[in-house]
Write a protein that holds these residues in place. Structure first.
Motif, mmCIF file in Angstrom:
data_model
loop_
_atom_site.group_PDB
_atom_site.id
_atom_site.type_symbol
_atom_site.label_atom_id
_atom_site.label_comp_id
_atom_site.label_asym_id
_atom_site.label_seq_id
_atom_site.Cartn_x
_atom_site.Cartn_y
_atom_site.Cartn_z
ATOM 1 N N VAL A 1 4.385 6.283 5.760
ATOM 2 C CA VAL A 1 3.515 6.913 5.877
ATOM 3 C C VAL A 1 3.023 6.373 7.291
ATOM 4 O O VAL A 1 3.287 5.131 7.726
ATOM 5 C CB VAL A 1 2.543 6.189 5.065
ATOM 6 C CG1 VAL A 1 0.591 5.811 4.861
ATOM 7 C CG2 VAL A 1 2.177 6.051 3.799
ATOM 8 N N SER B 1 0.791 6.620 11.626
ATOM 9 C CA SER B 1 -0.628 7.000 12.492
ATOM 10 C C SER B 1 0.113 8.207 12.887
ATOM 11 O O SER B 1 -1.050 9.509 13.384
ATOM 12 C CB SER B 1 -1.017 5.743 12.884
ATOM 13 O OG SER B 1 -1.577 5.053 11.962
ATOM 14 N N TRP C 1 1.669 12.572 4.957
ATOM 15 C CA TRP C 1 1.894 10.742 4.892
ATOM 16 C C TRP C 1 1.588 10.933 6.239
ATOM 17 O O TRP C 1 1.704 9.434 6.268
ATOM 18 C CB TRP C 1 3.051 10.991 4.408
ATOM 19 C CG TRP C 1 3.510 11.155 3.588
ATOM 20 C CD1 TRP C 1 4.507 12.005 3.548
ATOM 21 C CD2 TRP C 1 2.388 11.107 1.740
ATOM 22 N NE1 TRP C 1 4.488 12.285 1.366
ATOM 23 C CE2 TRP C 1 3.422 11.616 1.217
ATOM 24 C CE3 TRP C 1 1.900 10.196 1.724
ATOM 25 C CZ2 TRP C 1 3.179 11.461 -0.577
ATOM 26 C CZ3 TRP C 1 1.445 10.410 0.081
ATOM 27 C CH2 TRP C 1 1.869 10.849 -0.781
ATOM 28 N N LYS D 1 -2.577 8.960 9.571
ATOM 29 C CA LYS D 1 -4.212 8.015 9.754
ATOM 30 C C LYS D 1 -3.848 6.970 9.778
ATOM 31 O O LYS D 1 -3.235 6.434 10.596
ATOM 32 C CB LYS D 1 -2.747 7.435 7.910
ATOM 33 C CG LYS D 1 -2.907 8.896 6.899
ATOM 34 C CD LYS D 1 -3.683 10.246 6.716
ATOM 35 C CE LYS D 1 -2.667 11.395 5.864
ATOM 36 N NZ LYS D 1 -3.578 12.488 5.823
ATOM 37 N N SER D 2 -5.412 6.420 10.444
ATOM 38 C CA SER D 2 -5.544 5.405 10.773
ATOM 39 C C SER D 2 -6.173 4.383 10.436
ATOM 40 O O SER D 2 -5.857 3.393 11.674
ATOM 41 C CB SER D 2 -5.857 6.103 12.464
ATOM 42 O OG SER D 2 -7.687 6.550 12.077
ATOM 43 N N GLU E 1 -8.243 5.060 5.537
ATOM 44 C CA GLU E 1 -7.802 5.897 4.812
ATOM 45 C C GLU E 1 -5.883 5.747 4.996
ATOM 46 O O GLU E 1 -5.000 6.496 3.771
ATOM 47 C CB GLU E 1 -7.159 7.142 6.651
ATOM 48 C CG GLU E 1 -8.750 8.220 7.005
ATOM 49 C CD GLU E 1 -8.311 8.397 8.451
ATOM 50 O OE1 GLU E 1 -9.079 9.387 8.413
ATOM 51 O OE2 GLU E 1 -7.383 7.964 9.698
ATOM 52 N N ILE E 2 -5.842 4.456 5.392
ATOM 53 C CA ILE E 2 -4.210 3.651 4.817
ATOM 54 C C ILE E 2 -4.339 3.726 3.093
ATOM 55 O O ILE E 2 -2.853 4.455 2.532
ATOM 56 C CB ILE E 2 -4.252 2.963 5.678
ATOM 57 C CG1 ILE E 2 -3.680 3.126 7.225
ATOM 58 C CG2 ILE E 2 -2.698 2.491 5.284
ATOM 59 C CD1 ILE E 2 -2.531 4.276 8.117
ATOM 60 N N ASP F 1 -5.679 4.810 0.651
ATOM 61 C CA ASP F 1 -6.239 6.360 0.296
ATOM 62 C C ASP F 1 -4.862 6.831 0.348
ATOM 63 O O ASP F 1 -4.402 7.604 -1.144
ATOM 64 C CB ASP F 1 -7.414 7.590 0.726
ATOM 65 C CG ASP F 1 -9.034 7.289 0.856
ATOM 66 O OD1 ASP F 1 -8.393 6.017 -0.275
ATOM 67 O OD2 ASP F 1 -9.354 7.230 0.926
ATOM 68 N N THR F 2 -4.178 7.014 0.873
ATOM 69 C CA THR F 2 -3.268 7.423 1.374
ATOM 70 C C THR F 2 -1.502 7.148 0.694
ATOM 71 O O THR F 2 -0.973 7.693 -0.626
ATOM 72 C CB THR F 2 -2.537 7.968 3.014
ATOM 73 O OG1 THR F 2 -3.510 8.593 3.178
ATOM 74 C CG2 THR F 2 -0.602 8.713 2.777
#
Length: 211
Positions: free
Chosen positions: A144, A146, A158, A161-162, A166-167, A169-170
């Motif tokens: 996962v 950014s 995947w 994300k930042s 967001e992280i 949730d992922t």
């Protein structure tokens, strides 16, 4: 000729530029015969602001607050002031063993670390093409991330994300995958590295260009 690896590199737009594989040693970085811990997150890199380790810690805090028994292992040289602040802010999780700082480790030891964790996290932003992402993938450890520089290598869901939310949730979505889905994702990511980012791939591409 100018060789580059990240599709978002400053030199990528030049007519003289040629994109090259990163040259990952996929013999060294390969799945190891160790058990993967189901909700274990692995982050490797310098513990410094640009690596956004604080975001990883905050995301882990969110997961734990949701009742998800996640853990975060952090490996890499530590910038003293930044690390001290992280240790202060997340003392409760560190005391419980939820967040663990292992310090720097030699390359020869990291394939086992990658392979014993469920997912590898990398929060370097922008066009960073961090080789540790590819090393994790070569160990069949899904990632996962950014950075959006791994388009075509890492599935869109995947990547990019930042924020801590967001992280979190992922990662929660990843933890909901079945073991077979995780295994399939890891195998696909290793294949992508072997075919497109390995040392043999780099040697072959260099030979083409130099001839």
């Amino acid at each position: 000729k100018v060789f580059y690896t990240s599709p978002l590199a400053a030199s990528a737009g030049s007519k003289k530029s040629v994109r090259m594989p990163a040259g990952v040693d996929t013999d060294l970085f390969s799945p190891q015969a160790v058990e993967r811990t189901a909700n274990a997150i692995y982050l490797q890199g310098r513990v410094m602001p640009s690596k956004r380790v604080s975001v990883a810690c905050e995301a882990t805090d969110l997961l734990v607050a949701r009742g998800i028994p996640a853990t975060l292992t952090i490996v890499g040289p530590e910038e003293p002031v930044y690390t001290a602040e992280l240790r202060r802010r997340h003392k409760d999780l560190i005391d419980k063993g939820t967040i663990v700082f292992l310090g720097p480790k030699p390359n020869r030891e990291t394939p086992v670390l990658f392979s014993s964790h469920a997912v590898a996290l990398n929060l370097a932003s922008g066009g960073h093409y961090d080789k540790t992402v590819l090393e994790a993938m070569a160990c069949e450890t899904p990632v996962v991330i950014s950075s959006r520089a791994f388009v075509g290598r890492v599935p869109e869901m995947w990547s990019g994300k930042s924020t801590p939310l967001e992280i979190a949730d992922t990662l929660e979505a990843f933890f909901m995958l079945s073991p077979s889905e995780r295994d399939m994702l890891g195998k696909r990511e290793r294949t992508a590295v072997v075919e497109g980012e390995s040392l043999p791939a780099l040697i072959g591409r260099l030979s083409e260009v130099l001839q």
